[in-house]
Write an enzyme that holds these catalytic residues in place. Structure first.
Site, short mmCIF file in Angstrom:
data_model
loop_
_atom_site.label_atom_id
_atom_site.label_comp_id
_atom_site.label_asym_id
_atom_site.label_seq_id
_atom_site.Cartn_x
_atom_site.Cartn_y
_atom_site.Cartn_z
N LYS A 93 0.82 -1.22 0.00
CA LYS A 93 0.00 0.00 0.00
C LYS A 93 0.86 1.27 0.00
O LYS A 93 0.77 2.12 0.88
CB LYS A 93 -0.99 0.02 1.17
CG LYS A 93 -1.98 -1.13 1.12
CD LYS A 93 -3.12 -0.94 2.11
CE LYS A 93 -4.13 -2.05 2.02
NZ LYS A 93 -3.70 -3.34 2.59
P1 BMP Z 1 -8.89 -10.98 6.48
O1 BMP Z 1 -9.61 -11.85 5.42
O2 BMP Z 1 -8.20 -11.82 7.52
O3 BMP Z 1 -9.76 -9.92 7.07
O4 BMP Z 1 -7.68 -10.25 5.72
C1 BMP Z 1 -7.90 -9.29 4.74
C2 BMP Z 1 -6.60 -8.87 4.10
O5 BMP Z 1 -6.88 -7.95 3.04
C3 BMP Z 1 -5.61 -8.18 5.03
O6 BMP Z 1 -4.31 -8.61 4.70
C4 BMP Z 1 -5.76 -6.69 4.70
O7 BMP Z 1 -4.54 -6.00 4.83
C5 BMP Z 1 -6.21 -6.71 3.25
N1 BMP Z 1 -7.14 -5.60 2.87
C6 BMP Z 1 -8.39 -5.45 3.45
O8 BMP Z 1 -8.77 -6.23 4.33
N2 BMP Z 1 -9.21 -4.41 3.04
C7 BMP Z 1 -8.86 -3.52 2.07
O9 BMP Z 1 -9.65 -2.66 1.72
C8 BMP Z 1 -7.59 -3.68 1.47
C9 BMP Z 1 -6.75 -4.72 1.87
O10 BMP Z 1 -5.58 -4.88 1.29
#
Ligand code: BMP
Length: 259
Positions: A93
């Site tokens: 990011k």
């Molecule tokens: P999880 O499914 O455990 O919530 O993880 C989501 C992943 O996607 C994390 O690594 C987070 O940094 C990334 N992410 C997100 O959740 N929302 C966004 O809008 C952008 C992301 O990169």
């Protein structure tokens, strides 16, 4: 219209080589999973990559959360990417001025440009951030791609309205861009991949603002690749969970293009 076109057709519309590769991988592996490997030990990340690798197309890292990062970790991850045929995305990011992101991409401890097929980029700094990242690639001969964040999944995110549309415009301005990170169907370019995070088997949220939708919901909202993290990495049986998400997402995709 984009939602109705099969991935192998969209592969031929992509201006970015990595986007084209992603579309073809999704089609051949019948998988649209981008696995978020949010674990803090290198061995655990490697083990996860070896276990899930055959069933995913994109392995998403946050290398700055590793407690024992080393060049050997990158070497092992690259070997697994080759063995199981997946791409690697460092979810960095980037969000600074061109000169700074160029240094952050190429230099420092992580040397991201050397190993990540894809990196994520905020649109906040404007179009010039893409030129900055291009600068960081002067010594790299392999194809590279960017995903531009247009909408975030977290509660109260400011990535709405004009901002999100501006991010889409930036994403369409360069052949370095492989796709867009967003929650809804906000672009029509056939050659760009929609990557949607916030995916779990049931809708809900965590206690720090993350919001989840189901595989079927995100695919119908335009997701080509779905980011799944804790839905898989916190499952008792990670392989079974991977296969369940893979099946649900692929079924929803087939339904989307056929309806
Ligand atoms: P999880 O499914 O455990 O919530 O993880 C989501 C992943 O996607 C994390 O690594 C987070 O940094 C990334 N992410 C997100 O959740 N929302 C966004 O809008 C952008 C992301 O990169």
């Amino acid at each position: 219209k984009r939602l109705k076109i099969p991935f192998h057709v969209r592969a031929s519309k992509a201006k970015n080589a990595i986007a084209s590769k992603l579309f073809n991988l999704m089609e051949s592996k019948q998988s649209t999973i981008c696995l978020a490997a949010d674990l803090t030990k290198a061995d655990a990340v490697i083990e996860l990559a070896d276990l899930t690798g055959p069933h995913i197309v994109l392995f998403k890292t946050h290398v700055d959360i590793l407690e024992d990062f080393s060049n050997d970790f990158i070497k092992r991850l690259k070997e697994l990417a080759k063995k199981h045929n997946f791409l690697i995305m460092e979810d960095r990011k980037f969000a600074d001025i061109g000169n700074t992101v160029s240094l952050q991409y190429e230099k420092g401890i992580y040397k991201i440009a050397e190993w990540a097929d894809i990196v994520t980029v905020h649109a906040i700094a404007g179009q010039s951030i893409i030129d900055g990242l291009k600068n960081g690639l002067q010594k790299i001969s392999e194809s590279r791609g960017l995903f531009i964040l247009a909408e975030m999944s977290s509660k109260g995110a400011l990535t709405i309205g004009e901002y999100a549309l501006g991010a889409v415009t930036i994403a369409q301005s360069s052949d370095m861009v492989a796709g867009i990170v967003c929650q809804s169907n906000i672009f029509s370019n056939l050659g760009l991949v929609q990557l949607t995070p916030g995916v779990k088997l049931s809708q809900g949220s965590d206690n720090t603002g993350q919001q989840y939708n189901t595989p079927e919901f995100v695919v119908n909202s335009g997701a080509d690749l779905a980011v799944v993290g804790r839905g898989i990495i916190e499952a008792e049986d990670k392989l079974a969970a991977t296969l369940e998400y893979k099946e649900k997402l692929w079924t929803a995709y087939l339904k989307r293009i056929s309806d």
